[in-house]
Design a protein around this motif. Sequence first.
Motif, PDB file in Angstrom:
ATOM      1  N   VAL A 190       0.515  -1.318  -5.197  1.00 15.25           N
ATOM      2  CA  VAL A 190      -0.604  -1.652  -6.085  1.00 15.25           C
ATOM      3  C   VAL A 190      -0.536  -3.117  -6.529  1.00 15.25           C
ATOM      4  CG1 VAL A 190      -1.756  -1.107  -8.263  1.00 15.25           C
ATOM      5  CG2 VAL A 190      -0.727   0.732  -6.888  1.00 15.25           C
ATOM      6  N   HIS A 191       0.628  -3.545  -6.993  1.00 15.12           N
ATOM      7  CA  HIS A 191       0.778  -4.906  -7.527  1.00 15.12           C
ATOM      8  C   HIS A 191       0.862  -5.964  -6.434  1.00 15.12           C
ATOM      9  CE1 HIS A 191       1.049  -3.997 -11.762  1.00 15.12           C
ATOM     10  NE2 HIS A 191       1.992  -3.094 -11.545  1.00 15.12           N
ATOM     11  N   GLY A 192       1.386  -5.618  -5.264  1.00 11.14           N
ATOM     12  CA  GLY A 192       1.472  -6.561  -4.170  1.00 11.14           C
ATOM     13  C   GLY A 192       2.720  -7.427  -4.213  1.00 11.14           C
ATOM     14  N   LEU A 193       2.724  -8.461  -3.364  1.00  9.13           N
ATOM     15  CA  LEU A 193       3.885  -9.332  -3.183  1.00  9.13           C
ATOM     16  C   LEU A 193       3.535 -10.790  -3.429  1.00  9.13           C
ATOM     17  CD1 LEU A 193       5.244  -7.855   0.182  1.00  9.13           C
ATOM     18  CD2 LEU A 193       6.097  -7.347  -2.119  1.00  9.13           C
ATOM     19  N   THR A 194       4.458 -11.515  -4.034  1.00  7.59           N
ATOM     20  CA  THR A 194       4.414 -12.968  -4.122  1.00  7.59           C
ATOM     21  C   THR A 194       5.563 -13.491  -3.274  1.00  7.59           C
ATOM     22  OG1 THR A 194       3.340 -13.219  -6.264  1.00  7.59           O
ATOM     23  CG2 THR A 194       4.861 -14.959  -5.624  1.00  7.59           C
ATOM     24  N   VAL A 195       5.267 -14.344  -2.314  1.00  6.84           N
ATOM     25  CA  VAL A 195       6.282 -14.851  -1.394  1.00  6.84           C
ATOM     26  C   VAL A 195       6.567 -16.314  -1.691  1.00  6.84           C
ATOM     27  CG1 VAL A 195       6.835 -15.328   1.023  1.00  6.84           C
ATOM     28  CG2 VAL A 195       5.644 -13.209   0.406  1.00  6.84           C
ATOM     29  N   ILE A 196       7.856 -16.654  -1.715  1.00  2.46           N
ATOM     30  CA  ILE A 196       8.297 -18.044  -1.820  1.00  2.46           C
ATOM     31  C   ILE A 196       9.055 -18.364  -0.535  1.00  2.46           C
ATOM     32  CG2 ILE A 196       9.659 -19.728  -3.108  1.00  2.46           C
ATOM     33  CD1 ILE A 196       9.379 -17.888  -5.558  1.00  2.46           C
ATOM     34  N   ALA A 197       8.524 -19.283   0.256  1.00  3.95           N
ATOM     35  CA  ALA A 197       9.144 -19.656   1.525  1.00  3.95           C
ATOM     36  C   ALA A 197       9.769 -21.039   1.396  1.00  3.95           C
ATOM     37  CB  ALA A 197       8.112 -19.645   2.642  1.00  3.95           C
ATOM     38  N   ALA A 216       6.397 -11.650 -10.661  1.00  5.69           N
ATOM     39  CA  ALA A 216       5.472 -12.756 -10.876  1.00  5.69           C
ATOM     40  C   ALA A 216       4.613 -12.465 -12.100  1.00  5.69           C
ATOM     41  CB  ALA A 216       4.608 -12.965  -9.646  1.00  5.69           C
ATOM     42  N   SER A 217       3.901 -13.457 -12.557  1.00  8.90           N
ATOM     43  CA  SER A 217       3.088 -13.291 -13.771  1.00  8.90           C
ATOM     44  C   SER A 217       2.009 -12.240 -13.612  1.00  8.90           C
ATOM     45  CB  SER A 217       2.449 -14.631 -14.151  1.00  8.90           C
ATOM     46  OG  SER A 217       1.650 -15.132 -13.083  1.00  8.90           O
ATOM     47  N   ASP A 218       1.592 -11.948 -12.365  1.00 11.23           N
ATOM     48  CA  ASP A 218       0.577 -10.930 -12.132  1.00 11.23           C
ATOM     49  C   ASP A 218       1.190  -9.554 -11.854  1.00 11.23           C
ATOM     50  OD1 ASP A 218       1.640 -11.295  -9.623  1.00 11.23           O
ATOM     51  OD2 ASP A 218      -0.233 -11.902  -8.655  1.00 11.23           O
ATOM     52  N   GLY A 219       2.503  -9.431 -12.001  1.00  8.39           N
ATOM     53  CA  GLY A 219       3.169  -8.153 -11.799  1.00  8.39           C
ATOM     54  C   GLY A 219       3.643  -7.891 -10.387  1.00  8.39           C
ATOM     55  N   SER A 220       3.331  -8.805  -9.470  1.00  9.27           N
ATOM     56  CA  SER A 220       3.727  -8.606  -8.084  1.00  9.27           C
ATOM     57  C   SER A 220       5.225  -8.844  -7.899  1.00  9.27           C
ATOM     58  CB  SER A 220       2.930  -9.521  -7.155  1.00  9.27           C
ATOM     59  OG  SER A 220       3.088 -10.877  -7.522  1.00  9.27           O
ATOM     60  N   THR A 221       5.785  -8.226  -6.868  1.00 13.56           N
ATOM     61  CA  THR A 221       7.199  -8.373  -6.548  1.00 13.56           C
ATOM     62  C   THR A 221       7.425  -9.675  -5.791  1.00 13.56           C
ATOM     63  OG1 THR A 221       7.593  -5.992  -6.496  1.00 13.56           O
ATOM     64  CG2 THR A 221       9.112  -7.367  -5.232  1.00 13.56           C
ATOM     65  N   VAL A 222       8.487 -10.390  -6.147  1.00 15.38           N
ATOM     66  CA  VAL A 222       8.764 -11.708  -5.585  1.00 15.38           C
ATOM     67  C   VAL A 222       9.794 -11.594  -4.463  1.00 15.38           C
ATOM     68  CG1 VAL A 222       9.575 -14.055  -6.064  1.00 15.38           C
ATOM     69  CG2 VAL A 222       8.252 -12.807  -7.792  1.00 15.38           C
ATOM     70  N   VAL A 223       9.454 -12.166  -3.311  1.00 14.43           N
ATOM     71  CA  VAL A 223      10.354 -12.202  -2.162  1.00 14.43           C
ATOM     72  C   VAL A 223      10.597 -13.656  -1.778  1.00 14.43           C
ATOM     73  CG1 VAL A 223      10.689 -11.549   0.251  1.00 14.43           C
ATOM     74  CG2 VAL A 223       9.525  -9.976  -1.315  1.00 14.43           C
ATOM     75  N   ILE A 224      11.860 -14.011  -1.570  1.00 15.82           N
ATOM     76  CA  ILE A 224      12.216 -15.374  -1.185  1.00 15.82           C
ATOM     77  C   ILE A 224      12.662 -15.386   0.272  1.00 15.82           C
ATOM     78  CG2 ILE A 224      13.782 -17.319  -1.607  1.00 15.82           C
ATOM     79  CD1 ILE A 224      13.899 -16.418  -4.533  1.00 15.82           C
ATOM     80  N   GLY A 225      11.981 -16.186   1.081  1.00 14.04           N
ATOM     81  CA  GLY A 225      12.322 -16.325   2.491  1.00 14.04           C
ATOM     82  C   GLY A 225      12.875 -17.700   2.776  1.00 14.04           C
ATOM     83  N   ARG A 226      13.936 -17.752   3.601  1.00 12.00           N
ATOM     84  CA  ARG A 226      14.559 -19.032   3.954  1.00 12.00           C
ATOM     85  C   ARG A 226      14.848 -19.052   5.451  1.00 12.00           C
ATOM     86  NH1 ARG A 226      19.532 -19.326  -0.144  1.00 12.00           N
ATOM     87  NH2 ARG A 226      19.709 -17.139   0.523  1.00 12.00           N
ATOM     88  N   PRO A 227      13.837 -19.314   6.265  1.00 10.96           N
ATOM     89  CA  PRO A 227      14.049 -19.306   7.716  1.00 10.96           C
ATOM     90  C   PRO A 227      15.073 -20.345   8.145  1.00 10.96           C
ATOM     91  CG  PRO A 227      11.923 -20.299   7.160  1.00 10.96           C
ATOM     92  CD  PRO A 227      12.450 -19.670   5.915  1.00 10.96           C
ATOM     93  N   GLY A 228      16.033 -19.902   8.947  1.00  7.10           N
ATOM     94  CA  GLY A 228      17.026 -20.808   9.498  1.00  7.10           C
ATOM     95  C   GLY A 228      18.297 -20.951   8.690  1.00  7.10           C
TER      96      GLY A 228
END
Length: 281
Positions: A159-166, A115-127
Amino acid sequence: MGERYECNLDPAVLKKAIAELNEPQDNDERLAAIDKLRERFQEEQQDLELLRTDDMFFLRFLRAKKYNHEKAYNMLVNYHIQRRDFREVFDKVDNPELLSDVLTHGACVPIRQKASDGSTVVIGRPGIGQPDSAKMTDFLAMIILTTEALLTEDEAVQVHGLTVIADYSFFNMNLLKQFTPTFGKKMGGVLGDAMPSRLKSMNVVNEYKIFTIIYNIMKPFSKPKMRKRLELHGNNFTNLHKKVEASGLPEFLAGTGPGLDVMGWKEKILSSTGQGEDTAL
């Protein structure tokens, strides 16, 4: 306990940790904070079995709570309580082979693009891929497994954290029926009060009206800070692309990047998670 922790963070990442997380620059001070947390838990929590005793384990909780000892201690205790009491989820976390189908369909997968803030991006797709058989407990277990694996794979994620896309394209009545207030409270207890990770941004896409029901269930169990980090995008990805460049996102998120490495992530989870002290959270 093994070898003591020595900081190997990139200088820029360490600078960020010092500025934003109150990380001590002196390693002796860092170790003292770790020892204080470990010793307090062992002295005060006789009824909870400490999952791990290595320095890195406690360091995650300290960083998640910006080295506030009381908050880190409470999160550490909550994590162990959740592991003890929420077995319908943590039995699967401890035995990820039980999630083979969910892994095969790619219900929760990180991407290379930051992400633009350096966080790691995780994509979740329930179902996804399981319209009639999907279970919310499986999806929550996948969130935990993915978070744990990322925290282990790269210390900078702490340190950078996570960005989640659901992506709620596949969320249906089968899953909605499982999303009771009781489950919502348990889920909020795990993600909000027990997981030692920094959630920088939660982005919900293709949510339509069904998400309103879920949000109203989760709202009483979500902290105001978390609610502020939630953004609903519908099927308009303009603001999402400001956070994560379209060149790194897959086509189903209006991106031009590669597709999700679903099978690669499945292999990593099944081969490295939950097998020994160095890989378990």
